[in-house]
Design a protein around this motif. Structure first.
Motif, mmCIF file in Angstrom:
data_model
loop_
_atom_site.group_PDB
_atom_site.id
_atom_site.type_symbol
_atom_site.label_atom_id
_atom_site.label_comp_id
_atom_site.label_asym_id
_atom_site.label_seq_id
_atom_site.Cartn_x
_atom_site.Cartn_y
_atom_site.Cartn_z
ATOM 1 N N UNK A 1 1.408 6.791 10.685
ATOM 2 C CA UNK A 1 1.953 5.425 10.674
ATOM 3 C C UNK A 1 1.262 4.579 9.608
ATOM 4 N N UNK A 2 -0.066 4.606 9.589
ATOM 5 C CA UNK A 2 -0.796 3.818 8.596
ATOM 6 C C UNK A 2 -0.396 4.206 7.182
ATOM 7 N N UNK A 3 -0.280 5.499 6.944
ATOM 8 C CA UNK A 3 0.103 5.964 5.608
ATOM 9 C C UNK A 3 1.504 5.493 5.238
ATOM 10 N N UNK A 4 2.421 5.498 6.206
ATOM 11 C CA UNK A 4 3.793 5.092 5.917
ATOM 12 C C UNK A 4 3.899 3.586 5.660
ATOM 13 N N UNK A 5 2.913 2.819 6.097
ATOM 14 C CA UNK A 5 2.936 1.372 5.915
ATOM 15 C C UNK A 5 2.286 0.932 4.614
ATOM 16 N N UNK A 6 1.831 1.847 3.816
ATOM 17 C CA UNK A 6 1.178 1.506 2.555
ATOM 18 C C UNK A 6 2.238 1.087 1.532
ATOM 19 N N UNK A 7 1.938 0.051 0.762
ATOM 20 C CA UNK A 7 2.880 -0.367 -0.276
ATOM 21 C C UNK A 7 2.147 -1.093 -1.389
ATOM 22 N N UNK A 8 2.867 -1.290 -2.451
ATOM 23 C CA UNK A 8 2.332 -2.023 -3.592
ATOM 24 C C UNK A 8 2.687 -3.494 -3.487
ATOM 25 N N UNK A 9 2.859 -4.139 -4.626
ATOM 26 C CA UNK A 9 3.141 -5.575 -4.653
ATOM 27 C C UNK A 9 4.618 -5.910 -4.804
ATOM 28 N N UNK A 10 5.443 -4.917 -4.830
ATOM 29 C CA UNK A 10 6.876 -5.136 -4.966
ATOM 30 C C UNK A 10 7.402 -5.798 -3.692
ATOM 31 N N UNK A 11 8.017 -6.981 -3.812
ATOM 32 C CA UNK A 11 8.490 -7.705 -2.623
ATOM 33 C C UNK A 11 9.459 -6.909 -1.750
ATOM 34 N N UNK A 12 10.355 -6.144 -2.353
ATOM 35 C CA UNK A 12 11.300 -5.346 -1.580
ATOM 36 C C UNK A 12 10.562 -4.254 -0.799
ATOM 37 N N UNK A 13 9.598 -3.635 -1.447
ATOM 38 C CA UNK A 13 8.786 -2.611 -0.795
ATOM 39 C C UNK A 13 7.991 -3.219 0.375
ATOM 40 N N UNK A 14 7.435 -4.400 0.166
ATOM 41 C CA UNK A 14 6.696 -5.089 1.230
ATOM 42 C C UNK A 14 7.605 -5.394 2.424
#
Length: 85
Positions: free
Chosen positions: A33-46
C-alpha cells in the motif's frame, strides 16, 4: 486485516527507513500500500494517489470509531473527502 497504525512508532515523520526498510514491522500488504501511494509532484498523479488512499482512510476511521465507542458518520466523512478530492 491487521491495523497499520499500531505498528508505527512515534520516532518522527520522514523516517521511512523504519517503515519501509529491511527491519520494517509492517506486513507485505501494508508495504505494498505504501509503495502504491508514492508519487511525484504531478498534480494529476497526486490526485490519483489521494483517491487510492480513501478506502484505507475509511477503514482506519471506522476502526477508530469502534475502538473509541463513537458513532461513525459515513456521510460526514464522504462529504469531507469530496471537498478534498
Amino acid at each position: 486485516m491487521p491495523k497499520m497504525a499500531s505498528k508505527l512508532s512515534n520516532s518522527g515523520f520522514g523516517d521511512w527507513a523504519k517503515y519501509e526498510g529491511e527491519r520494517s514491522k509492517l506486513e507485505a500488504w501494508q508495504l505494498s500500500l505504501l509503495e502504491s501511494w508514492e508519487c511525484g509532484r504531478n498534480p494529476l498523479e497526486m490526485m490519483n494517489v489521494m483517491k487510492s488512499i480513501v478506502p484505507e482512510f475509511k477503514r482506519v476511521h471506522k476502526n477508530l470509531c469502534n475502538k473509541l465507542g463513537i458513532e461513525e458518520n459515513s456521510e460526514w466523512i464522504n462529504g469531507i473527502i469530496d471537498m478534498v478530492i
